[in-house]
Design a protein around this motif. Structure first.
Motif, PDB file in Angstrom:
ATOM      1  N   ASN A   7       3.318   5.998   8.761  1.00 46.86           N
ATOM      2  CA  ASN A   7       2.125   4.684   7.682  1.00 46.86           C
ATOM      3  C   ASN A   7       1.999   5.536   6.378  1.00 46.86           C
ATOM      4  O   ASN A   7       0.903   4.450   5.687  1.00 46.86           O
ATOM      5  CB  ASN A   7       0.589   5.071   8.479  1.00 46.86           C
TER       6      ASN A   7
ATOM      7  N   ASN B 115      -7.892   0.266   1.118  1.00 44.14           N
ATOM      8  CA  ASN B 115      -7.133  -0.201   2.419  1.00 44.14           C
ATOM      9  C   ASN B 115      -7.252  -1.467   2.581  1.00 44.14           C
ATOM     10  O   ASN B 115      -7.203  -1.993   3.217  1.00 44.14           O
ATOM     11  CB  ASN B 115      -7.360   1.292   3.029  1.00 44.14           C
TER      12      ASN B 115
ATOM     13  N   ILE C  72       3.675   3.805   4.657  1.00 43.18           N
ATOM     14  CA  ILE C  72       3.864   1.635   3.264  1.00 43.18           C
ATOM     15  C   ILE C  72       3.812   1.381   4.012  1.00 43.18           C
ATOM     16  O   ILE C  72       3.305   0.738   5.384  1.00 43.18           O
ATOM     17  CB  ILE C  72       5.116   1.676   2.681  1.00 43.18           C
ATOM     18  N   GLY C  73       2.291  -0.032   3.388  1.00 45.36           N
ATOM     19  CA  GLY C  73       1.791  -1.187   4.724  1.00 45.36           C
ATOM     20  C   GLY C  73       2.015  -1.867   2.873  1.00 45.36           C
ATOM     21  O   GLY C  73       2.422  -2.179   2.377  1.00 45.36           O
ATOM     22  N   TYR C  74       2.258  -3.270   4.447  1.00 47.41           N
ATOM     23  CA  TYR C  74       2.746  -4.766   3.522  1.00 47.41           C
ATOM     24  C   TYR C  74       1.248  -5.148   4.242  1.00 47.41           C
ATOM     25  O   TYR C  74       1.393  -5.728   5.600  1.00 47.41           O
ATOM     26  CB  TYR C  74       3.970  -4.730   3.869  1.00 47.41           C
ATOM     27  N   TYR C  75       1.322  -6.311   3.141  1.00 48.37           N
ATOM     28  CA  TYR C  75       0.021  -7.266   4.154  1.00 48.37           C
ATOM     29  C   TYR C  75       0.341  -8.403   3.485  1.00 48.37           C
ATOM     30  O   TYR C  75       0.075  -8.259   3.299  1.00 48.37           O
ATOM     31  CB  TYR C  75      -1.955  -6.558   4.030  1.00 48.37           C
TER      32      TYR C  75
ATOM     33  N   PHE D 254       1.573  -0.874   9.006  1.00 48.36           N
ATOM     34  CA  PHE D 254       2.599   0.454   7.926  1.00 48.36           C
ATOM     35  C   PHE D 254       3.977   0.484   8.568  1.00 48.36           C
ATOM     36  O   PHE D 254       4.025   0.764   9.739  1.00 48.36           O
ATOM     37  CB  PHE D 254       1.007   1.356   8.332  1.00 48.36           C
TER      38      PHE D 254
ATOM     39  N   TYR E  37       0.528  -1.057   0.245  1.00 50.45           N
ATOM     40  CA  TYR E  37       0.042   0.295  -0.022  1.00 50.45           C
ATOM     41  C   TYR E  37       0.829   1.170   0.407  1.00 50.45           C
ATOM     42  O   TYR E  37       2.006   1.108   0.546  1.00 50.45           O
ATOM     43  CB  TYR E  37      -0.806  -0.532   1.238  1.00 50.45           C
ATOM     44  N   ARG E  38      -0.300   2.017  -0.257  1.00 54.39           N
ATOM     45  CA  ARG E  38       0.849   3.577  -0.929  1.00 54.39           C
ATOM     46  C   ARG E  38       0.142   4.386  -0.226  1.00 54.39           C
ATOM     47  O   ARG E  38      -1.197   5.029  -0.589  1.00 54.39           O
ATOM     48  CB  ARG E  38       1.266   3.914  -2.336  1.00 54.39           C
ATOM     49  N   GLN E  39       0.039   4.707   1.100  1.00 53.64           N
ATOM     50  CA  GLN E  39      -1.013   5.954   1.456  1.00 53.64           C
ATOM     51  C   GLN E  39      -0.592   7.692   1.407  1.00 53.64           C
ATOM     52  O   GLN E  39       0.752   7.613   1.163  1.00 53.64           O
ATOM     53  CB  GLN E  39      -0.667   6.119   3.013  1.00 53.64           C
TER      54      GLN E  39
ATOM     55  N   ARG F  90      -3.674   0.198  -3.452  1.00 57.27           N
ATOM     56  CA  ARG F  90      -3.102  -1.237  -2.915  1.00 57.27           C
ATOM     57  C   ARG F  90      -2.823  -1.504  -4.087  1.00 57.27           C
ATOM     58  O   ARG F  90      -3.097  -1.348  -4.441  1.00 57.27           O
ATOM     59  CB  ARG F  90      -4.213  -1.809  -2.483  1.00 57.27           C
TER      60      ARG F  90
ATOM     61  N   ILE G  44      -4.990   6.277  -1.736  1.00 54.38           N
ATOM     62  CA  ILE G  44      -4.166   5.820  -1.414  1.00 54.38           C
ATOM     63  C   ILE G  44      -4.017   4.775  -1.892  1.00 54.38           C
ATOM     64  O   ILE G  44      -4.923   4.219  -2.654  1.00 54.38           O
ATOM     65  CB  ILE G  44      -4.680   4.355   0.314  1.00 54.38           C
TER      66      ILE G  44
END
Length: 280
Positions: free
Chosen positions: A227, A180, A229-232, A245, A151-153, A196, A194
C-alpha cells in the motif's frame, strides 16, 4: 474541472527557462489535526510554470534508460535527472540519481478494466544526499475515468514535494498535503507519513499522464512495502469514487543502536544453537 495546462513543448525539451519556478516545498501538519489552505497544511501550485512553487525544471542534460527516453509511450525513466530549482530569483542546480524503480501495468480503476501503468522511482538528490520517491501515473484508456489524487504512504519524516515534466503531455501537480483523504473537502485530516498529490489525469480531457511527482524524505533507507502508492478517482464529474493502493517503495528506519545490538546478539545465539545441533 476540465483544466489542461498549456505545454511549452520546445521550452521543456530544451531545458530553457524564461523566468523563475519553484523547488521542493516542505509539507506541514497544519494545525496538528486538520489541513487547510489557510493554515498551510494544504499547498496549491499554479497553472503558470513561472509561478508554480512546486515546479523544478528538467534540464536537457538529463539522461534516460534506453527505451524509456523523454516522452516515450513506454514511459520515461531518468537515470540522472539534472534539474534547476529556484528560491526567489536565485537558481540552484542538482541531480537526482536513480537508485531503483518499479513498473506496475494494467492497474484498474473500474473493475476488470486495465486503466493505467504506474511508475515508482527512488532517487538520491546530489544537493543534500536525501532519498526522493517519485510517482508517475499514465492513464491509457479514453473512457472518461480519471485520477484526481496520488498518494505516497510510508514517506518518512520532514517530507517535501515537487514535480517536473517527463513528456510534453504531462500534467502538473495541483496541490499537496499530508493526508489520506479522498474528498474535495476544504478541510481534511492530517495523517503523518502519507503525502497526497492532487491532479486530474484523464485521457478524455487531454491530460493523460501525470508529471513526475516527487516526495523527498529524511529517511536514509528504503524498501518495498504494501500500500505504498495510492490512486483515486474522487467523483469530481459524477464518476464512481474508486481507487486503490499497490506495493511500492517506502522509507524504512535505521535500527537504533540498542535494537541493532539485540538483533546481533540474537543472531549469535542462533549461530551457537546451529553449531551445537550440527555437532551432535
Amino acid at each position: 474541472m476540465k483544466l489542461k495546462i498549456a505545454m511549452l513543448a520546445t521550452l521543456m525539451a530544451l531545458g530553457v527557462n524564461a523566468a523563475n519556478a519553484g523547488q521542493f516545498v516542505s509539507l506541514t501538519s497544519g494545525n496538528g489535526t486538520n489541513l487547510t489552505l489557510a493554515n498551510g497544511g494544504l499547498i496549491n501550485g499554479a497553472n503558470s510554470l513561472n509561478a508554480d512553487k512546486f515546479y523544478i525544471e528538467n534540464l536537457a542534460s538529463t539522461t534516460y534508460l534506453t527505451g524509456y527516453e523523454y516522452g516515450s509511450d513506454n514511459g520515461t525513466i531518468a537515470s540522472t535527472l539534472n534539474y534547476r530549482a529556484y528560491t526567489g530569483a536565485n537558481s540552484t542546480f542538482g541531480t537526482l540519481t536513480l537508485v531503483d524503480y518499479k513498473i506496475t501495468e494494467n492497474v484498474a480503476l473500474l473493475p476488470g478494466i486495465p486503466q493505467a501503468t504506474i511508475f515508482d522511482y527512488v532517487y538520491r538528490d546530489s544537493l543534500d544526499g536525501k532519498l526522493v520517491f517519485g510517482t508517475r501515473y499514465m492513464n491509457l484508456v479514453d473512457n472518461d475515468q480519471e485520477v484526481n489524487y496520488l498518494y505516497r504512504q510510508g514517506a518518512g519524516g520532514n517530507v517535501s514535494t515537487s514535480w517536473t515534466f517527463l513528456s510534453d503531455y504531462d500534467l502538473r501537480m495541483y496541490q499537496a498535503g499530508q493526508t489520506n483523504d479522498i474528498t474535495y473537502n476544504s478541510s481534511v485530516s492530517y495523517v503523518d507519513g502519507i503525502v497526497r498529490q492532487k491532479a486530474d489525469i484523464s485521457v478524455s480531457e487531454g491530460n493523460p499522464w501525470s508529471g513526475l511527482y516527487l516526495v523527498k524524505t529524511d529517511a536514509v533507507n528504503y524498501g518495498l512495502g504494501a500500500n505504498a502508492i495510492g490512486y483515486y478517482q474522487a467523483g469530481e464529474e459524477g464518476q464512481a469514487v474508486v481507487g486503490g493502493f499497490l506495493t511500492g517503495f517506502i522509507a524504512t528506519p535505521v535500527p537504533e543502536a540498542e535494537s541493532y545490538a539485540l538483533m546481533m546478539a540474537g543472531l549469535g545465539v542462533v549461530g551457537v544453537a546451529t553449531r551445537r545441533r550440527k555437532s551432535k
